[in-house]
Design a protein around this motif. Structure first.
Motif, short mmCIF file in Angstrom:
data_model
loop_
_atom_site.label_atom_id
_atom_site.label_comp_id
_atom_site.label_asym_id
_atom_site.label_seq_id
_atom_site.Cartn_x
_atom_site.Cartn_y
_atom_site.Cartn_z
N HIS A 1 -6.65 3.25 -7.01
CA HIS A 1 -7.15 3.82 -5.76
C HIS A 1 -7.16 2.81 -4.61
O HIS A 1 -7.05 3.20 -3.45
N ASP A 2 -7.27 1.51 -4.93
CA ASP A 2 -7.34 0.52 -3.85
C ASP A 2 -5.99 0.29 -3.17
O ASP A 2 -5.92 -0.43 -2.17
N ARG A 3 -4.94 0.91 -3.67
CA ARG A 3 -3.62 0.80 -3.04
C ARG A 3 -3.23 2.03 -2.26
O ARG A 3 -2.23 2.01 -1.54
N ASP B 1 0.83 -1.20 0.00
CA ASP B 1 0.00 0.00 0.00
C ASP B 1 0.86 1.25 0.00
O ASP B 1 2.02 1.24 0.45
#
Length: 272
Positions: A104-106, A82
């Motif tokens: 965006h999910d990271r 992340d």
């Protein structure tokens, strides 16, 4: 019943040890650009993972600032894990970051009211050691603060990037002040690549490596980050101190995040 399941304290200590071991393994590693002409100018053949790096736009206007942000997004997109992004202004456009390979999910956004709090979050994120990279948007980067950030990055093996953003032209002069950053980059917008038919070609930037500890300063005309976070040398070649090169990324193999991370060495690996 396993001992670790019965004792949460032991389980927490094991998690901390794993994070510390992961940071230790990343010390001495570099994140290569995959372009021999650029990696050759950097010690070890890439950006040091356990180090602080500094990136700024070529001017105080939003256009150059956006190019610098996308350049940073492409770098951290090629790491594993992340990404912690510390800021005071929530004006980042997530779809644009995704086009540079950073989905965006990271990304974990940490918004603060004061720049002093951004520096604190920046340092804490680097010391944590369980992140792919930590980015902080800063107007000023004092020498003392940059030394603390460099030490935190070295301790955890996490790459840290200070993205310099200015609200007014007078603040842009601060980029000339000395810091403890391992590398310092300045990104400026150039006319897009020409197309054989009417239309807008791939965005082009002038990437100036102003400072590289134990390395050489250089300038490169590059194609903007693609969907995997990779840049390319512009077809027009590079300016002044840079080296001629072709646009190779269209034929490059697609890579997963972290594939460009490798042990530091005296030789840089050419892009396949």
């Amino acid at each position: 019943m396993p001992i670790t399941a019965a004792n949460p304290v032991i389980s927490e200590l094991q998690d901390r040890i794993r994070r510390l071991e992961g940071g230790a393994a990343r010390k001495g590693e570099v994140l290569s650009f995959g372009i021999a002409e650029i990696d050759a100018r950097l010690p070890g053949g890439g950006l040091a993972c356990g180090a602080l790096h500094e990136v700024a736009g070529g001017g105080a206007d939003a256009v150059h600032g956006a190019a610098a942000a996308l350049f940073v997004a492409g770098i951290v997109a090629r790491t594993k894990g992340d990404i912690l992004w510390c800021l005071t202004r929530p004006d980042l456009f997530a779809p644009a970051l995704a086009q540079a390979g950073l989905h965006h999910d990271r990304v974990i956004y940490v918004e603060a009211d004061r720049e002093e709090d951004v520096l604190t979050n920046f340092e804490e994120g680097l010391r944590f050691g369980g992140l792919g990279a930590v980015v902080a948007e800063l107007v000023r980067l004092p020498m003392t603060a940059s030394r603390r950030l460099q030490l935190a990055a070295e301790a955890s093996g996490t790459i840290g990037i200070a993205l310099r953003r200015w609200r007014r032209p007078t603040e842009a002069a601060d980029i000339g002040q000395p810091t403890a950053a391992t590398t310092r980059w300045r990104i400026s917008v150039l006319p897009s690549e020409p197309l054989p038919v009417p239309g807008i070609g791939r965005a082009r930037w002038l990437a100036e490596l102003i400072r590289a500890r134990a390395g050489e300063a250089a300038e490169f005309e590059i194609g903007a980050c693609d969907a995997t976070g990779r840049i390319s040398l512009s077809r027009r070649g590079n300016r002044r101190r840079s080296i001629q090169g072709g646009c190779a990324d269209r034929h490059a193999r697609r890579q997963s995040p972290g594939d460009d991370i490798r042990p530091a060495s005296g030789q840089c690996r050419p892009e396949r």
